[in-house]
Design an enzyme around this catalytic site. Structure first.
Site, PDB file in Angstrom:
ATOM      1  N   LEU A  52       0.805  -1.182   0.016  1.00 10.52           N
ATOM      2  CA  LEU A  52      -0.021  -0.056  -0.088  1.00 10.52           C
ATOM      3  C   LEU A  52       0.862   1.159   0.084  1.00 10.52           C
ATOM      4  O   LEU A  52       1.967   1.117   0.497  1.00 10.52           O
ATOM      5  CB  LEU A  52      -0.960  -0.019   1.191  1.00 10.52           C
ATOM      6  CG  LEU A  52      -2.046  -0.897   1.293  1.00 10.52           C
ATOM      7  CD1 LEU A  52      -2.883  -0.642   2.822  1.00 10.52           C
ATOM      8  CD2 LEU A  52      -3.125  -0.539   0.259  1.00 10.52           C
ATOM      9  N   ASP A  53       0.342   2.446  -0.636  1.00 13.46           N
ATOM     10  CA  ASP A  53       1.449   3.492  -0.646  1.00 13.46           C
ATOM     11  C   ASP A  53       1.383   3.918   0.947  1.00 13.46           C
ATOM     12  O   ASP A  53       0.608   3.674   1.627  1.00 13.46           O
ATOM     13  CB  ASP A  53       0.587   4.766  -1.288  1.00 13.46           C
ATOM     14  CG  ASP A  53       0.524   4.208  -2.834  1.00 13.46           C
ATOM     15  OD1 ASP A  53       1.067   3.411  -3.346  1.00 13.46           O
ATOM     16  OD2 ASP A  53      -0.310   5.239  -3.414  1.00 13.46           O
ATOM     17  N   LYS A  54       2.566   4.710   1.038  1.00 12.50           N
ATOM     18  CA  LYS A  54       2.524   5.211   2.538  1.00 12.50           C
ATOM     19  C   LYS A  54       1.647   5.782   2.924  1.00 12.50           C
ATOM     20  O   LYS A  54       1.033   5.820   4.122  1.00 12.50           O
ATOM     21  CB  LYS A  54       3.786   6.139   2.548  1.00 12.50           C
ATOM     22  CG  LYS A  54       4.074   6.753   3.915  1.00 12.50           C
ATOM     23  CD  LYS A  54       5.544   7.482   3.720  1.00 12.50           C
ATOM     24  CE  LYS A  54       5.661   8.188   5.067  1.00 12.50           C
ATOM     25  NZ  LYS A  54       7.025   9.195   5.075  1.00 12.50           N
ATOM     26  N   HIS A 168       0.735   3.312  -7.337  1.00 15.60           N
ATOM     27  CA  HIS A 168      -0.043   4.403  -7.393  1.00 15.60           C
ATOM     28  C   HIS A 168      -1.447   4.585  -8.439  1.00 15.60           C
ATOM     29  O   HIS A 168      -1.602   5.507  -8.803  1.00 15.60           O
ATOM     30  CB  HIS A 168       0.808   5.812  -7.713  1.00 15.60           C
ATOM     31  CG  HIS A 168       1.924   6.058  -6.804  1.00 15.60           C
ATOM     32  ND1 HIS A 168       2.928   6.989  -6.682  1.00 15.60           N
ATOM     33  CD2 HIS A 168       2.206   5.540  -5.497  1.00 15.60           C
ATOM     34  CE1 HIS A 168       3.356   7.084  -5.862  1.00 15.60           C
ATOM     35  NE2 HIS A 168       2.978   6.129  -4.956  1.00 15.60           N
TER      36      HIS A 168
END
Length: 258
Positions: A52-54, A168
């Site tokens: 997962l993105d930060k 993303h």
């Protein structure tokens, strides 16, 4: 840091509710990350099987041993696990349901990418538009932006399902169709983000992974329980969590909660 919330755990996997702002993997300049922090928390090595993105909050599957890591990496890559998200976007969806299939470019290479969307609720504020669904504070904030040159402002609460898992991907697809996610400081509308931060306190990316659906393949290859349904056949195991508090706070201000 605070303990990472564990949503589900068995001998092979540990599914967490990752907070926004926590990186998944450590590296140069990363103070804390899931792979190290969760390992310390549970007292044994944790293996990553997807990302997962930060800045994206929500459900993340991790493995507790190399065998499980290999299996679950393959299951996720084969779409045996369906991932669903909620995003609060700016802009109106004239088509409430559909699929974005624009390729995502990473490191100079274009990769096929598919994101299905459903705009569940929308709110438009501006000329000839109803805005009674907003609180008094919300109306005042939105009307203020109209005085700065905009003719209207629209928020859309969107549920999304990933067909692929490119880096993303959701953020790129939504921004590309003119509906950037509120608080997206990489692909979003930077001027509008400053306004949203000042007037609504939106300082985090309003994107969360809220649901995991496990297919029959997961039952046959991995230790995942079935959910019993009265008078019906067993149905796929599903894990669903609420939106993070900061998103609920924004939705409450807009009287927009799902």
């Amino acid at each position: 840091m605070h303990s990472i919330p564990i949503v589900y755990e068995n001998d092979d996997i540990c599914i967490i509710n990752k907070p926004s702002g926590l990186a998944v993997q450590g590296g140069a300049g990363v103070i804390s990350a899931v792979d190290t922090a969760l390992s310390e928390q549970v007292g044994s090595k944790i293996y990553l099987v997807h990302r997962l993105d930060k800045d994206t909050a929500g459900l993340l599957i991790t493995a507790k041993n190399p065998r499980a890591a290999s299996l679950w990496t393959k299951l996720i890559a084969s779409s045996a696990v369906q991932k669903e998200y909620y995003a609060l976007c700016t802009g109106e969806f004239s088509q409430l349901e559909g699929t974005v299939s624009d390729p995502v470019v990473h490191k100079g290479s274009a990769k096929a990418a598919f994101t299905s969307f459903c705009a569940e609720k929308q709110c438009r504020i501006g000329q000839d538009a109803e805005h009674t669904s907003l609180t008094k504070q919300g109306r005042a904030a939105c009307e203020n932006v109209l005085l700065q040159g905009s003719t209207s402002l629209c928020f859309s609460l969107v549920r999304l399902r990933l067909g692929t898992g490119r880096m993303h991907q959701i953020r790129i697809h939504l921004a590309g169709r003119g509906n950037p996610i509120a608080g997206d400081d990489k692909y979003g509308d930077f001027k509008l983000n400053r306004f949203l931060s000042k007037k609504f306190g939106i300082k985090k990316l309003h994107l969360a992974a809220v649901c995991l659906r496990f297919s029959e393949t997961c039952f046959s290859l991995a230790d995942v329980p079935r959910i019993k349904a009265e008078g019906a056949h067993d149905k796929p195991f599903t894990i669903e969590i609420p939106l993070p508090d900061y998103m609920n706070k924004t939705l409450s201000l807009l009287e927009f909660a799902p």
